[in-house]
Design a protein around this motif. Structure first.
Motif, PDB file in Angstrom:
ATOM      1  N   GLY A  23     -15.757  84.547  27.987  1.00 19.37           N
ATOM      2  CA  GLY A  23     -14.869  84.695  29.128  1.00 19.37           C
ATOM      3  C   GLY A  23     -14.815  83.455  30.004  1.00 19.37           C
ATOM      4  N   LYS A  24     -14.161  83.624  31.136  1.00 16.90           N
ATOM      5  CA  LYS A  24     -14.024  82.553  32.114  1.00 16.90           C
ATOM      6  C   LYS A  24     -15.170  82.626  33.124  1.00 16.90           C
ATOM      7  CE  LYS A  24      -9.848  84.192  32.740  1.00 16.90           C
ATOM      8  NZ  LYS A  24      -8.450  84.458  33.176  1.00 16.90           N
ATOM      9  N   THR A  25     -15.390  81.518  33.799  1.00 18.24           N
ATOM     10  CA  THR A  25     -16.401  81.470  34.853  1.00 18.24           C
ATOM     11  C   THR A  25     -15.719  81.217  36.189  1.00 18.24           C
ATOM     12  OG1 THR A  25     -18.108  80.623  33.367  1.00 18.24           O
ATOM     13  CG2 THR A  25     -18.461  80.304  35.720  1.00 18.24           C
ATOM     14  N   TYR A  26     -15.926  82.126  37.127  1.00 15.88           N
ATOM     15  CA  TYR A  26     -15.364  82.011  38.466  1.00 15.88           C
ATOM     16  C   TYR A  26     -16.486  81.677  39.457  1.00 15.88           C
ATOM     17  CZ  TYR A  26     -11.361  84.612  36.547  1.00 15.88           C
ATOM     18  OH  TYR A  26     -10.304  85.033  35.789  1.00 15.88           O
ATOM     19  N   ILE A  27     -16.282  80.642  40.238  1.00 14.58           N
ATOM     20  CA  ILE A  27     -17.181  80.333  41.347  1.00 14.58           C
ATOM     21  C   ILE A  27     -16.465  80.746  42.626  1.00 14.58           C
ATOM     22  CG2 ILE A  27     -18.518  78.562  42.541  1.00 14.58           C
ATOM     23  CD1 ILE A  27     -19.400  79.057  39.650  1.00 14.58           C
ATOM     24  N   ARG A  49     -14.319  92.633  33.241  1.00 11.22           N
ATOM     25  CA  ARG A  49     -13.250  92.029  32.426  1.00 11.22           C
ATOM     26  C   ARG A  49     -13.828  91.065  31.381  1.00 11.22           C
ATOM     27  NH1 ARG A  49      -8.039  92.430  34.814  1.00 11.22           N
ATOM     28  NH2 ARG A  49      -8.102  94.119  36.335  1.00 11.22           N
ATOM     29  N   GLY A  50     -15.144  90.935  31.355  1.00 14.10           N
ATOM     30  CA  GLY A  50     -15.775  90.051  30.382  1.00 14.10           C
ATOM     31  C   GLY A  50     -15.956  88.625  30.855  1.00 14.10           C
ATOM     32  N   HIS A  51     -15.899  88.416  32.169  1.00 15.13           N
ATOM     33  CA  HIS A  51     -16.028  87.078  32.720  1.00 15.13           C
ATOM     34  C   HIS A  51     -17.311  86.943  33.539  1.00 15.13           C
ATOM     35  CE1 HIS A  51     -11.970  86.644  31.370  1.00 15.13           C
ATOM     36  NE2 HIS A  51     -11.496  87.511  32.252  1.00 15.13           N
ATOM     37  N   LYS A  52     -17.609  85.730  33.916  1.00 12.15           N
ATOM     38  CA  LYS A  52     -18.772  85.417  34.739  1.00 12.15           C
ATOM     39  C   LYS A  52     -18.315  85.125  36.152  1.00 12.15           C
ATOM     40  CE  LYS A  52     -22.695  82.153  34.776  1.00 12.15           C
ATOM     41  NZ  LYS A  52     -23.314  81.030  34.033  1.00 12.15           N
ATOM     42  N   ALA A  53     -19.035  85.620  37.147  1.00 14.51           N
ATOM     43  CA  ALA A  53     -18.690  85.397  38.550  1.00 14.51           C
ATOM     44  C   ALA A  53     -19.938  85.061  39.344  1.00 14.51           C
ATOM     45  CB  ALA A  53     -18.008  86.628  39.140  1.00 14.51           C
ATOM     46  N   ILE A  54     -19.874  83.964  40.080  1.00 24.60           N
ATOM     47  CA  ILE A  54     -20.997  83.528  40.911  1.00 24.60           C
ATOM     48  C   ILE A  54     -20.481  83.295  42.329  1.00 24.60           C
ATOM     49  CG2 ILE A  54     -22.700  81.712  41.310  1.00 24.60           C
ATOM     50  CD1 ILE A  54     -22.655  81.177  38.308  1.00 24.60           C
ATOM     51  N   GLN A  90     -15.974  74.496  31.771  1.00 22.39           N
ATOM     52  CA  GLN A  90     -15.129  74.502  32.958  1.00 22.39           C
ATOM     53  C   GLN A  90     -15.290  75.792  33.759  1.00 22.39           C
ATOM     54  OE1 GLN A  90     -11.234  73.778  31.102  1.00 22.39           O
ATOM     55  NE2 GLN A  90     -11.133  71.879  32.280  1.00 22.39           N
ATOM     56  N   VAL A  91     -14.941  75.702  35.031  1.00 20.57           N
ATOM     57  CA  VAL A  91     -14.966  76.875  35.899  1.00 20.57           C
ATOM     58  C   VAL A  91     -13.650  76.955  36.668  1.00 20.57           C
ATOM     59  CG1 VAL A  91     -17.460  76.587  36.201  1.00 20.57           C
ATOM     60  CG2 VAL A  91     -15.902  75.796  37.992  1.00 20.57           C
ATOM     61  N   ILE A  92     -13.389  78.124  37.210  1.00 21.56           N
ATOM     62  CA  ILE A  92     -12.288  78.340  38.145  1.00 21.56           C
ATOM     63  C   ILE A  92     -12.899  78.470  39.530  1.00 21.56           C
ATOM     64  CG2 ILE A  92     -10.461  79.926  38.855  1.00 21.56           C
ATOM     65  CD1 ILE A  92     -10.215  80.719  35.877  1.00 21.56           C
ATOM     66  N   LEU A  93     -12.487  77.598  40.435  1.00 19.31           N
ATOM     67  CA  LEU A  93     -12.986  77.643  41.808  1.00 19.31           C
ATOM     68  C   LEU A  93     -12.066  78.504  42.661  1.00 19.31           C
ATOM     69  CD1 LEU A  93     -14.153  74.040  42.888  1.00 19.31           C
ATOM     70  CD2 LEU A  93     -15.538  76.109  42.690  1.00 19.31           C
ATOM     71  N   VAL A  94     -12.635  79.490  43.337  1.00 19.48           N
ATOM     72  CA  VAL A  94     -11.877  80.383  44.213  1.00 19.48           C
ATOM     73  C   VAL A  94     -12.378  80.187  45.643  1.00 19.48           C
ATOM     74  CG1 VAL A  94     -11.205  82.769  44.696  1.00 19.48           C
ATOM     75  CG2 VAL A  94     -11.678  82.049  42.329  1.00 19.48           C
ATOM     76  N   GLY A  95     -11.496  79.771  46.535  1.00 20.31           N
ATOM     77  CA  GLY A  95     -11.878  79.549  47.921  1.00 20.31           C
ATOM     78  C   GLY A  95     -11.113  80.460  48.856  1.00 20.31           C
ATOM     79  N   HIS A  96     -11.840  81.164  49.719  1.00 18.44           N
ATOM     80  CA  HIS A  96     -11.208  82.041  50.704  1.00 18.44           C
ATOM     81  C   HIS A  96     -11.087  81.312  52.038  1.00 18.44           C
ATOM     82  CE1 HIS A  96     -11.557  85.417  53.805  1.00 18.44           C
ATOM     83  NE2 HIS A  96     -10.377  85.600  53.237  1.00 18.44           N
ATOM     84  N   SER A  97      -9.900  81.347  52.625  1.00 19.78           N
ATOM     85  CA  SER A  97      -9.677  80.889  53.995  1.00 19.78           C
ATOM     86  C   SER A  97     -10.136  79.444  54.208  1.00 19.78           C
ATOM     87  CB  SER A  97     -10.376  81.854  54.957  1.00 19.78           C
ATOM     88  OG  SER A  97      -9.901  81.699  56.266  1.00 19.78           O
TER      89      SER A  97
END
Length: 266
Positions: A23-27, A49-54, A90-97
Motif C-alpha cells: 500500500g501507500k504510506t501517509y505521513i 484500506r491496506g495502507h500505512k499511516a503515521i 515514497q510517502v504522501i504528506l498530508v498537512g492540516h491547516s
C-alpha cells in the motif's frame, strides 16, 4: 468512534510494516494548537484500506509541550523530514491547516524521490517567499461578500512575550469542532496547546524544480468557521481540489469521507 470500534480485529492488530508492503504510506501532520492525537480516527481507517499511516507530533505539541516559545519552522520541518526518511520508498504528506507550510518546506528538502504527493487539508498553500502570516493576510483580502466570517483571527490571544499564541478557550469548540460529536470535543479540547509564533512568521524557500514538480491536492472544508480558504485552494496549481461539507476538523466529523479522498491520491 463507531467506525473504528467495528473494524475487524485483525485489521487493528496488523502492523504498519505489513500495510506498507503493497500500500501507500501517509505521513499525517497536524495543524496549529493540535497534535498527532487529532488523527486517531483516521489512522485505523487508512490501515483498513491496506495502507500505512503515521501521525507526527511537531515540536511543542502533543506529547512534547515542554518547549514552545523558542521553536522555529526548521524544527517543524526537520521533524517531518526525519519521519519521512525513516520510511521505505515514497510517502504522501498530508498537512492540516498551518502545516500546509510545514509539508511544503519539507517537500522542498526531500524532493520527488521521497514525496509522491502533497495533500493540503483546509491548509495554507504557499508560494516561494511567503509566510503563514502573509497567506493569512492574502486570504482575508480575498474574502468575498458571501464568505463566512473568519472567526479565528479575532479569537487569538498572544502571549506577553509575543512568542506564542493560543485560541480563546470559550470559542475553540465553535471555531474548530462545530459539527463534531460531543465525545470528540471532550477528547480534543483538553489537548489544545499553545502555538509558537516564529514558524508562522518565517518565509518559505520553495523552487519550481523541486516543490513545483510534486503533485498537489487540496481538500477544502466548505463549512469551516476558522477562515474561508477558498482562495488558498487556488493559490498554487493543484492536480485536484476536493470539497468536504465539514468543519475545519473532518478527521473528527467525517473521517470516512476524508479517508475516501486520501485513498484516491496517487
Amino acid at each position: 468512534m463507531k467506525s473504528i470500534y467495528f473494524l475487524p480485529l485483525f485489521l487493528l492488530t496488523m502492523t504498519n510494516d505489513a500495510f506498507s508492503q503493497s500500500g501507500k504510506t501517509y505521513i499525517l501532520v497536524h495543524g496549529a494548537w493540535h497534535g498527532a492525537w487529532c488523527w486517531d480516527k483516521v489512522i485505523p481507517l487508512v490501515q483498513a484500506r491496506g495502507h500505512k499511516a503515521i501521525a507526527v507530533d511537531l515540536p511543542g505539541h502533543g506529547h512534547d509541550t515542554g518547549r514552545t516559545s523558542d521553536i522555529s519552522l526548521d524544527d517543524y520541518v526537520n521533524e517531518v523530514v526525519k519521519t519521512v526518511n525513516a520510511q521505505n520508498g515514497q510517502v504522501i504528506l498530508v498537512g492540516h491547516s498551518m502545516s500546509g507550510i510545514v509539508i511544503s518546506q519539507a517537500a522542498e528538502k526531500l524532493g520527488r524521490k521521497k514525496i509522491s504527493a502533497l495533500v493540503y487539508l483546509d491548509a495554507f498553500l504557499p508560494r516561494d517567499g511567503e509566510s503563514l502570516f502573509a497567506l493569512v493576510d492574502a486570504t482575508l483580502k480575498n474574502l468575498t461578500p458571501n464568505s463566512r466570517k473568519p472567526m479565528l483571527v479575532e479569537n487569538l490571544i498572544v502571549s506577553e512575550d509575543h512568542k506564542t499564541n493560543s485560541v480563546n478557550p470559550a470559542m475553540v469548540a465553535e471555531i474548530f469542532y462545530h459539527d463534531c460529536a460531543e465525545e470528540d470535543k471532550e477528547f480534543a479540547l483538553p489537548r489544545i496547546s499553545k502555538e509558537p509564533i516564529a514558524p508562522l512568521a518565517t518565509p518559505l524557500h520553495l523552487t519550481d524544480d523541486v516543490y513545483g514538480m510534486i503533485p498537489k491536492y487540496y481538500i477544502l472544508c466548505t463549512e469551516s468557521r476558522d477562515m474561508d480558504k477558498t482562495f488558498l485552494s487556488t493559490h498554487v496549481p493543484c492536480k485536484k481540489v476536493y470539497k468536504l461539507a465539514s468543519s475545519h476538523s473532518p478527521f473528527f466529523s467525517m473521517p470516512e469521507k476524508l479517508v475516501d479522498i486520501l485513498n484516491e491520491v496517487k
